[in-house]
Design a protein around this motif. Structure first.
Motif, PDB file in Angstrom:
ATOM      1  N   UNK A  28       0.746  -1.141  -0.066  1.00 15.71           N
ATOM      2  CA  UNK A  28      -0.063  -0.048  -0.011  1.00 15.71           C
ATOM      3  C   UNK A  28       0.888   1.397  -0.045  1.00 15.71           C
ATOM      4  N   UNK A  29       2.107   1.139   0.586  1.00 14.74           N
ATOM      5  CA  UNK A  29       2.908   2.463   0.702  1.00 14.74           C
ATOM      6  C   UNK A  29       3.788   2.609  -0.441  1.00 14.74           C
ATOM      7  N   UNK A  30       3.799   1.555  -1.516  1.00 17.21           N
ATOM      8  CA  UNK A  30       4.760   1.563  -2.372  1.00 17.21           C
ATOM      9  C   UNK A  30       4.159   2.697  -3.475  1.00 17.21           C
ATOM     10  N   UNK A  31       5.156   3.625  -3.630  1.00 14.68           N
ATOM     11  CA  UNK A  31       4.742   4.763  -4.548  1.00 14.68           C
ATOM     12  C   UNK A  31       4.111   4.315  -5.773  1.00 14.68           C
ATOM     13  N   UNK A  40      -7.503   9.714  -7.056  1.00  9.27           N
ATOM     14  CA  UNK A  40      -8.653   9.149  -7.437  1.00  9.27           C
ATOM     15  C   UNK A  40      -9.339  10.325  -7.942  1.00  9.27           C
ATOM     16  N   UNK A  41     -10.149  10.410  -9.094  1.00  9.20           N
ATOM     17  CA  UNK A  41     -11.119  11.492  -9.542  1.00  9.20           C
ATOM     18  C   UNK A  41     -12.428  11.015  -9.868  1.00  9.20           C
ATOM     19  N   UNK A  78      -9.246  12.392  -4.148  1.00  9.04           N
ATOM     20  CA  UNK A  78      -8.734  12.062  -3.158  1.00  9.04           C
ATOM     21  C   UNK A  78      -7.828  10.589  -3.492  1.00  9.04           C
ATOM     22  N   UNK A  79      -7.009  10.072  -2.213  1.00  7.15           N
ATOM     23  CA  UNK A  79      -6.065   9.389  -2.139  1.00  7.15           C
ATOM     24  C   UNK A  79      -6.839   7.912  -2.824  1.00  7.15           C
ATOM     25  N   UNK A 116       0.091  13.524  -9.118  1.00  9.73           N
ATOM     26  CA  UNK A 116      -0.342  13.807 -10.512  1.00  9.73           C
ATOM     27  C   UNK A 116      -0.897  12.520 -11.226  1.00  9.73           C
ATOM     28  N   UNK A 117      -0.507  11.264 -10.739  1.00 10.48           N
ATOM     29  CA  UNK A 117      -1.111  10.158 -11.250  1.00 10.48           C
ATOM     30  C   UNK A 117      -2.281   9.922 -11.093  1.00 10.48           C
TER      31      UNK A 117
END
Length: 221
Positions: A162-165, A171-172, A180-181, A214-215
């Motif tokens: 979950x922490x892996x970049x 999310x849009x 949001x994340x 930005x992803x």
């Protein structure tokens, strides 16, 4: 990081608390609604390590998640913590979280060590005021989707993954200002309330790794 270190860090968090005053997107919400609770259950849930080697957590640290049934009125198909509304027979919100988790996943609550409740978080979509109950799975037991009408699956999510970049996204929701994340893990997309709690929890613990906000990933209700 050894197992007892992760537990100790988690155990210290309820006393510090987390500020839920703002939801993702920066919109203030009225802190009201029907009381509910979710069980945020960490532990060594199986022998399969994470893929990612995170600097802050061990590869065998996991969190328990469920995928909600596609037929539910609220948040169908989304990944969530086990939990639900507080019933009149529940002694408190902690009892509600444990009861709901047992009903949804079949876990043996005798093996769950409650570390403390975090501050309540408004969930306007379903008109609930949700309290995350932080816990450590001292003695893991078998889990499954007990009621197909409620849950489509139950799974462990390695915290390091979950922490892996590479697994982090923003999310849009089309047609709304929502941003949001989000997390990609075990072929699941975690977003909305659950991702918000995990994101704030990891930040408060100092576990978050820098990631590219930005992803984006497009989601739907």
């Amino acid at each position: 990081m050894a197992e007892h270190d992760a537990r100790a860090e988690l155990a210290a968090l309820p006393a510090r608390g987390i500020d839920w005053s703002r939801l993702a997107g920066g919109q203030r919400v009225r802190p009201a609604g029907r009381p509910a609770a979710v069980l945020v259950l960490f532990g060594r849930l199986d022998a399969v390590p994470a893929v990612h080697d995170a600097p802050q957590v061990a590869r065998d640290l996991d969190v328990l998640l469920v995928r909600r049934a596609d037929t539910l009125n609220h948040h169908p198909g989304q990944v969530a913590f086990p939990g639900g509304r507080q019933d009149p027979g529940d002694a408190d919100l902690v009892a509600a979280a444990l009861r709901e988790a047992e009903e949804e996943t079949g876990l043996d609550v005798a093996g769950v060590e409650v570390l403390g409740a975090l501050g309540a978080l408004p969930l306007p979509v379903s008109d609930h005021l949700v309290t995350p109950v932080l816990a450590w799975w001292r003695e893991p037991s078998a889990v499954r989707a007990v009621d197909a009408g409620e849950s489509a699956g139950v799974f462990r999510a390695p915290v390091a993954d979950l922490l892996d970049p590479a697994n982090r996204r923003t999310s849009v929701l089309p047609g709304t200002p929502y941003r949001g994340p989000a997390f990609l893990v075990a072929d699941h997309l975690v977003w909305g309330f659950t991702a918000l709690v995990l994101d704030q929890l990891f930040d408060a613990l100092g576990w978050t790794e820098a990631w590219d906000r930005s992803r984006e990933v497009t989601v739907r209700r």
